[in-house]
Scaffold this active site. Structure first.
Site, short mmCIF file in Angstrom:
data_model
loop_
_atom_site.label_atom_id
_atom_site.label_comp_id
_atom_site.label_asym_id
_atom_site.label_seq_id
_atom_site.Cartn_x
_atom_site.Cartn_y
_atom_site.Cartn_z
N GLU A 150 0.86 -1.19 0.00
CA GLU A 150 0.00 0.00 0.00
C GLU A 150 0.89 1.24 0.00
OE1 GLU A 150 -2.74 0.58 3.21
OE2 GLU A 150 -3.73 -1.37 2.97
N GLU B 279 -13.68 5.76 -0.53
CA GLU B 279 -14.58 4.86 0.21
C GLU B 279 -15.30 5.67 1.30
OE1 GLU B 279 -12.52 0.85 0.98
OE2 GLU B 279 -10.87 2.19 0.46
N LYS C 19 -15.40 4.48 5.30
CA LYS C 19 -14.22 4.19 6.12
C LYS C 19 -14.26 5.03 7.39
CE LYS C 19 -10.35 2.71 4.97
NZ LYS C 19 -8.94 2.52 4.59
N GLU D 190 -9.15 9.31 5.40
CA GLU D 190 -9.32 7.89 5.06
C GLU D 190 -10.34 7.69 3.94
OE1 GLU D 190 -7.65 5.22 6.14
OE2 GLU D 190 -6.33 6.51 7.31
#
Length: 624
Positions: free
Chosen positions: A239, A287, A290, A296
């Protein structure tokens, strides 16, 4: 838009209530040429959608499953049975046993779980899938300067490093310069955190100079592995990314700058470990569910409606490794040279053992030819194909074979063997658990009865319709050798040099399809796509298995023209063609000038580099 490169994958997070369907997600990966994906749990619909696509997969075992795996080999075996074996068409690369597990008691379960999962995969005939664990950067300490890096907890990490070394699996690490930067803006400059010029840090411990925080962080991981006595363990960045909104320094501009520079950079590796660094960008989508900081929810390259959060581009170029010469570097030197140049894909024209041994364990993707002389035998029956797969594929489990070419520009007398040889090879690969390797054949433009204008493209012979149908049924591409050079020298009165070499000056408009062509390469490729459509196989992709321009030996063959063509080719193919926008996987011919090739003098002068000294025939920038 993100276009394909072999060192880069993208993580597919799914914590949102407005995300595309798994099938649409996989289609987006393919349309953008993203050749690797990470998922954080074995989601059935995603795995179904990935089957047959050739997209390499890093799949997590969720953290909550690890205790059971550690204590029960049968639990690991059941997981493999449920999540690996039903999907023989998925190109599994790695299984991550947990992601960023920081609880000390839970960490004790990671290694036993890895061992049980490895055993279960081997028992199921999937021993080629590597098992590791994905680590938060906090497991490393004393990371400045990079040469001082060590494991924060030797009791936890030393046994894992030892095990990875024994299995040949990489260490998976999540590396985020963003978090390091926002945690210490006094000592870390934004330009250093985002790969921009302005800061150079010299490590007195190893004498290396660092111009990016990412490199320094990754090399501190390598230092920790060396300190642990395991210098041979490879690192895969599982990541990395930068948020585009939500907090300090989280802007679209910073996210674009970091991720674009990351893409441009990782093909060259780090100061300590030059060569392609396999890296997974986080994440495909923003997203919205999250938890945690607002940032995030803003790491996505795309929005839920599949529109880009910002625009990115990378290249999709490999290089053919011809070997018809008596002054070429050793096979080991050649592979090391590919790595040092950041070239992450190779084509070879026969299963040469020394080259395959040198490629083993590298991240270089491979097209491997069977050799025209072997086609008839491979077509004669499944046993010959099985033996070929045994001797040339299964012996090299660490080689990333992407395509098998059943013949290269096969003469008319041998074309009758192509399809049956392809079928037998495909069957042998499936039986051996290597169904992820696609089988095709490499053709030249003369397979077309017509190619100008592109909308008139059509196959000349019936066997090509059979080839097209086979490729459509297996999800494999057609491999095509496309040479504007030969078209130009055959017809210089009608084809201007500028049109043949991607230079401004000539525009051709095809009235029948309404598309505009500004270079001959695109027109030739789109003629092949049209032929595929007419053969009833419009979904079959094209991979350019050879293209290049000679630097000497005949009309139009000069260093200037070769440099212009190949540099413009590299710059161009990430965008695709007018008929098929998006990345076009392309292999330049060839790595070296080959002094023993037969035929016209030009055949000895297609190399990007010269013989044993590996000096450039002319300057080429692979990072455009």
């Amino acid at each position: 838009m993100v276009t394909g490169v072999h060192s880069i994958g993208v993580c597919n997070g799914v914590i949102g209530n407005n995300l595309p369907s798994p099938a649409d997600v996989v289609k987006l990966y393919r349309s953008k040429g993203i050749s690797a994906m990470r998922i954080y749990a074995p989601e059935r619909n995603v795995l179904r959608a990935l089957s047959g696509t050739g997209i390499g997969l890093l799949m997590d075992v969720p953290n909550e499953n690890i205790t059971a795996f550690a204590s029960s080999p049968s639990a690991a075996a059941a997981w493999v049975k449920a999540n690996i074996q039903p999907y023989p068409g998925v190109s599994f690369r790695y299984i991550a046993v947990g992601n960023e597990i920081m609880d000390v008691d839970a960490q004790k379960n990671i290694l036993p779980a890895m061992k049980n999962l490895d055993a279960a995969l081997a028992a199921a005939g999937h021993g080629g899938i590597k098992v590791s664990t994905s680590l938060r950067f906090d497991v490393f300490t004393d990371t400045y300067p990079p040469s001082s890096g060590v494991f924060a907890d030797d009791d936890f990490m030393d046994p894992i490093a030892e095990y990875l070394e024994s299995t040949g699996a990489p260490l998976l690490a999540n590396v985020y310069p963003y978090f390091a930067y926002v945690g210490d803006t006094t000592n870390i400059h934004l330009d250093y955190a985002t790969f921009q010029p302005g800061t150079t840090v010299t490590d007195d411990g190893n004498g290396l100079a660092y111009t990016s925080l990412f490199d320094a962080m990754v090399d501190s991981i390598y230092a920790a592995l060396e300190d642990s006595g395991r210098p041979g363990v490879k690192v895969v960045v599982s990541e990395t990314g930068w948020p585009s909104s939500g907090s300090f320094a989280a802007t679209v501009q910073n996210a674009r700058t970091y991720n674009q520079n990351l893409i441009n950079h990782v093909g060259g590796g780090t100061p300590k470990r030059p060569g392609p660094l396999e890296t997974y960008m986080f994440a495909m989508f923003n997203e919205n569910l999250k938890t945690g900081d607002e940032t995030e929810r803003h790491f996505g390259l795309f929005n839920p409606d599949k529109s880009p959060a910002y625009t990115l581009k990378v290249r999709s170029v490999g290089v053919c490794n011809g070997m018809i010469g008596d002054n070429l570097p050793s096979r080991t030197d050649v592979v090391q040279f590919y790595q040092s140049q950041g070239i992450s894909a190779m084509r070879i024209y026969a299963p040469e053992p020394e080259t395959l041994r040198a490629l083993d364990g590298t991240s270089i993707d491979l097209i491997m030819d069977v050799g025209n002389e072997n086609l008839a035998a491979l077509a004669s029956g499944p046993d010959a194909a099985s033996a070929w797969v045994r001797d040339n594929v299964l012996l090299y489990p660490g080689v990333r074979i992407k395509y098998i070419a059943a013949g290269n520009e096969v003469p008319d007398a041998g074309t009758g063997s192509i399809v049956q040889a392809m079928r037998n090879l495909r069957g042998a690969l499936l039986a051996a658990g290597r169904g992820n390797i696609k089988v095709s054949t490499a053709v030249k433009m003369s397979v077309l009865a017509s190619s100008s204008p592109p909308c008139e493209g059509a196959f000349k012979d019936a066997y090509m319709t059979e080839v097209a149908r086979f490729l459509a049924s297996t999800g494999a591409p057609l491999l095509a050798n496309v040479y504007p050079y030969f078209a130009y020298i055959d017809n210089p009165s009608d084809i201007p040099l500028s049109y043949a070499t991607f230079q401004p000056g000539t525009t051709t408009v095809s009235d029948n399809n309404g598309l505009t062509y500004t270079n001959l390469f695109d027109a030739m490729v789109d003629a092949l796509y049209t032929a595929m459509e007419k053969a009833g196989s419009p979904a079959v992709p094209i991979v350019i298995s050879e293209s290049g321009w000679p630097s000497d030996g005949s009309v139009g063959a000069s260093i200037g023209n070769a440099q212009t063509y190949n540099q413009n080719l590299i710059n161009h193919v990430g965008n695709g063609t007018p008929k098929r926008p998006g990345p076009l996987e392309t292999y330049i011919f060839a790595m070296f000038n080959e002094n023993l090739k037969e035929g016209d003098e030009t055949e000895n002068h297609f190399g990007l580099f010269n013989g044993p000294d590996k000096s450039p025939a002319y300057l080429i920038n692979f990072n455009n």
